[in-house]
Motif scaffolding. Structure first.
Motif, short mmCIF file in Angstrom:
data_model
loop_
_atom_site.label_atom_id
_atom_site.label_comp_id
_atom_site.label_asym_id
_atom_site.label_seq_id
_atom_site.Cartn_x
_atom_site.Cartn_y
_atom_site.Cartn_z
N GLY A 135 -1.99 -5.05 9.81
CA GLY A 135 -2.17 -5.07 8.30
C GLY A 135 -1.96 -6.42 7.60
N ASN A 136 -1.89 -6.47 6.27
CA ASN A 136 -1.61 -7.59 5.43
C ASN A 136 -0.49 -7.19 4.47
N PRO A 137 0.40 -8.03 3.91
CA PRO A 137 1.14 -7.83 2.92
C PRO A 137 0.52 -7.27 1.72
N TYR A 138 -0.71 -7.94 1.36
CA TYR A 138 -1.34 -7.61 0.16
C TYR A 138 -1.97 -6.48 -0.11
N GLN A 139 -1.94 -5.56 1.11
CA GLN A 139 -2.41 -4.15 1.06
C GLN A 139 -1.42 -3.22 1.65
N SER A 140 -0.15 -3.54 1.76
CA SER A 140 0.77 -2.90 1.87
C SER A 140 1.41 -1.85 0.82
N PHE A 141 1.97 -0.77 0.91
CA PHE A 141 2.45 0.06 -0.29
C PHE A 141 3.33 -0.42 -1.11
N ASP A 142 4.19 -1.42 -0.58
CA ASP A 142 5.15 -1.81 -1.42
C ASP A 142 4.55 -2.87 -2.43
N TRP A 143 3.74 -3.89 -1.95
CA TRP A 143 3.22 -4.72 -2.55
C TRP A 143 2.12 -3.61 -3.70
N LEU A 144 1.28 -3.05 -3.44
CA LEU A 144 0.21 -2.30 -4.31
C LEU A 144 1.00 -1.49 -5.24
N ASN A 145 2.19 -0.80 -4.55
CA ASN A 145 2.71 -0.01 -5.79
C ASN A 145 3.31 -0.83 -7.01
N ALA A 146 4.04 -1.80 -6.43
CA ALA A 146 4.53 -2.87 -7.37
C ALA A 146 3.21 -3.13 -8.62
N TRP A 147 2.18 -3.81 -7.81
CA TRP A 147 1.06 -4.22 -8.54
C TRP A 147 0.34 -3.02 -9.62
N TYR A 148 0.40 -1.77 -9.07
CA TYR A 148 -0.06 -0.63 -10.00
C TYR A 148 0.86 -0.32 -10.96
N GLU A 149 2.04 -0.37 -10.79
CA GLU A 149 2.87 -0.02 -11.86
C GLU A 149 2.98 -0.94 -12.78
N THR A 150 2.62 -2.41 -12.76
CA THR A 150 2.82 -3.42 -13.75
C THR A 150 1.40 -3.92 -14.23
N ILE A 151 0.70 -4.23 -13.33
CA ILE A 151 -0.56 -4.81 -13.75
C ILE A 151 -1.72 -3.70 -13.91
N GLY A 152 -1.85 -2.80 -12.73
CA GLY A 152 -3.08 -1.98 -12.54
C GLY A 152 -2.98 -1.08 -13.28
N CYS A 153 -1.97 -0.39 -13.89
CA CYS A 153 -1.92 0.72 -14.95
C CYS A 153 -2.20 0.28 -16.18
N LYS A 154 -2.59 -0.94 -16.53
CA LYS A 154 -3.09 -1.29 -17.89
C LYS A 154 -4.68 -1.65 -17.53
N LEU A 155 -5.12 -1.51 -16.53
CA LEU A 155 -6.66 -1.58 -16.24
C LEU A 155 -7.32 -0.12 -16.14
N ASP A 156 -8.61 -0.27 -16.41
CA ASP A 156 -9.35 1.21 -16.51
C ASP A 156 -9.75 1.55 -15.21
N ILE A 157 -8.88 1.74 -14.24
CA ILE A 157 -9.02 1.87 -12.87
C ILE A 157 -8.50 3.24 -12.37
N GLU A 158 -8.75 3.63 -11.29
CA GLU A 158 -8.06 5.00 -10.54
C GLU A 158 -8.13 4.70 -9.40
N PRO A 159 -6.83 4.68 -8.79
CA PRO A 159 -6.42 4.61 -7.35
C PRO A 159 -7.26 5.63 -6.54
N LEU A 160 -7.71 5.20 -5.46
CA LEU A 160 -8.45 5.84 -4.39
C LEU A 160 -7.81 5.54 -3.31
N ILE A 161 -7.02 6.00 -2.48
CA ILE A 161 -6.55 5.65 -1.22
C ILE A 161 -7.06 6.43 -0.12
N ALA A 162 -7.99 5.83 0.66
CA ALA A 162 -8.65 6.36 1.86
C ALA A 162 -7.88 6.50 3.08
#
Length: 393
Positions: free
Chosen positions: A32-59
């Motif tokens: 894996g790599n840290p930029y796609q780990s749960f901790d990294w992306l959870n922090a990203w989505y709760e701060t930056i990502g939630c302000k964007l017009d996107i919907e998470p889709l975790i396959a």
């Protein structure tokens, strides 16, 4: 002999927490790599990502026994076209997916293409866009580099670390370069209070983080280089990764490390790093534009970080991240990144063609010995005009 590939079941989750168990289990055990780990992306989505017009889709791809692949994606609809891209790609350096090692080593690219087609069909997407995927990763062509993939604008820089730092220094730098960098380091060391700090206390973390933000902001103004961390949401994102995101949060549980070089009571350079598996990922840095700048405190700090990593048997690889900078090319080798596109509709094919054209233009400019220096020069001129206007106000 053809190796047996187990039957894969695909699950799509629209919340990060729904996939957290499989995600963490797989990320802790394998590639894996840290930029796609749960901790990294959870922090990203709760701060930056939630302000964007996107919907998470975790396959999540699973066999009967275990999860074998996690692809953190984002679904976005724009002008009637639905695209799937990597979640958080705006603030990461590369995208690989999180893989079970055995599955990664044996799966064929056409099988991954079929899996992506299944994801696209179930998500009712027009296009899957996979950006900044390493062409070669864990000794093989990455399965997410699809047929027809095009070069990303910039490579990442990696190197296997030697246990003997002096040997590594000799292998990567000419005699004159070693002499010059050592001389600059000695100049810094001759001043009072030379310290290289891997921040562990909350006080050191906050002090280093404030210096990082201030230095990045000043660099953006003076050089005309966009500051990815100028917005409050981006600062909150980094703060959470450093364990400073909430009152009373334990800095010992931080996901990201902050290193800084202090001379004469002032922080002269910083580096944000993440350790993942056997790799140290150098994510982002800053340098003070002051009287110590001629002694290259940023170059001295990364030298100190690499020297420390060489003494640690658990760290085998250095990853200096995205972007072509002279110091990265000195320490590590470029690994090309690729952008892949997979269209599922007529609209998707149109957007696929436009993405390919735009990516080709950006890559050509980046690789041009004439155009890229011109872009950087124009940025500096623009920054200078902006700074002058600001002073006149």
């Amino acid at each position: 002999m053809t190796q047996f590939i187990p039957e894969i079941r695909l699950m799509l989750h629209t919340s990060l927490q729904e996939a957290e168990h499989d995600w963490r289990q797989l990320n802790n055990a394998t590639h894996g790599n840290p930029y796609q780990s749960f901790d990294w992306l959870n922090a990203w989505y709760e701060t930056i990502g939630c302000k964007l017009d996107i919907e998470p889709l975790i396959a999540v791809a699973r066999t009967d026994e275990k999860s074998v692949l996690v692809l953190p994606l984002a679904k976005q609809k724009n002008s009637g076209v639905t695209t799937l891209e990597f979640l958080g790609h705006q603030n990461g350096n590369q995208n690989t997916g999180i893989w079970d090692a055995d599955y990664y080593e044996t799966v064929a690219q056409n099988q991954i293409t079929v899996l992506l087609e299944d994801i696209g069909r179930k998500a009712r997407a027009d296009l899957v866009l996979l950006q900044n995927v390493p062409e070669t990763w864990h000794t093989r062509l990455h399965p997410l580099v699809l047929a027809g993939a095009t070069p990303s604008p910039s490579p990442i820089f990696t190197r296997v670390l030697a246990s003997d730092f002096d040997q590594l220094f000799r292998e990567t730098h000419s005699k004159s370069s070693r002499k010059n960098l050592t001389r600059k380091q000695r100049h810094l060391q001759s001043a009072d209070g030379y310290r290289v700090v891997q921040a562990s206390s909350e006080e050191d973390l906050r002090k280093g983080f404030e210096a990082f933000l201030e230095q990045r902001s000043r660099r953006a103004v003076e050089a005309g280089i966009p500051n990815a961390f100028s917005e409050p949401a981006a600062r909150d994102f980094l703060s959470r990764l450093l364990g400073l995101g909430a009152v009373g949060e334990d800095p010992e549980k931080r996901f990201m490390d902050l290193w800084y070089l202090e001379v004469a009571g002032a922080i002269r350079s910083t580096y944000l790093c993440v350790e993942n598996a056997d790799t140290i990922f150098a994510y982002s840095n800053s340098v003070a534009h002051d009287d110590m700048l001629p002694n290259s405190p940023g170059l001295v700090l990364i030298k100190e970080i690499i020297e420390d990593a060489c003494t640690r048997p658990d760290i085998k690889l250095l990853d200096l991240g995205l972007g072509e900078e002279r110091y990265k090319a000195a320490w590590a080798d470029p690994v090309p990144l690729k952008d892949s596109r997979l269209a599922f509709s007529a609209k998707g094919h149109v957007i696929e063609h436009l993405y390919a054209l735009r990516s080709g233009v950006k890559t050509s400019i980046r690789n041009s010995e004439l155009l890229w220096p011109l872009v950087r020069k124009l940025r500096k001129i623009k920054a200078g005009l902006g700074a002058s206007a600001h002073k006149s106000d």
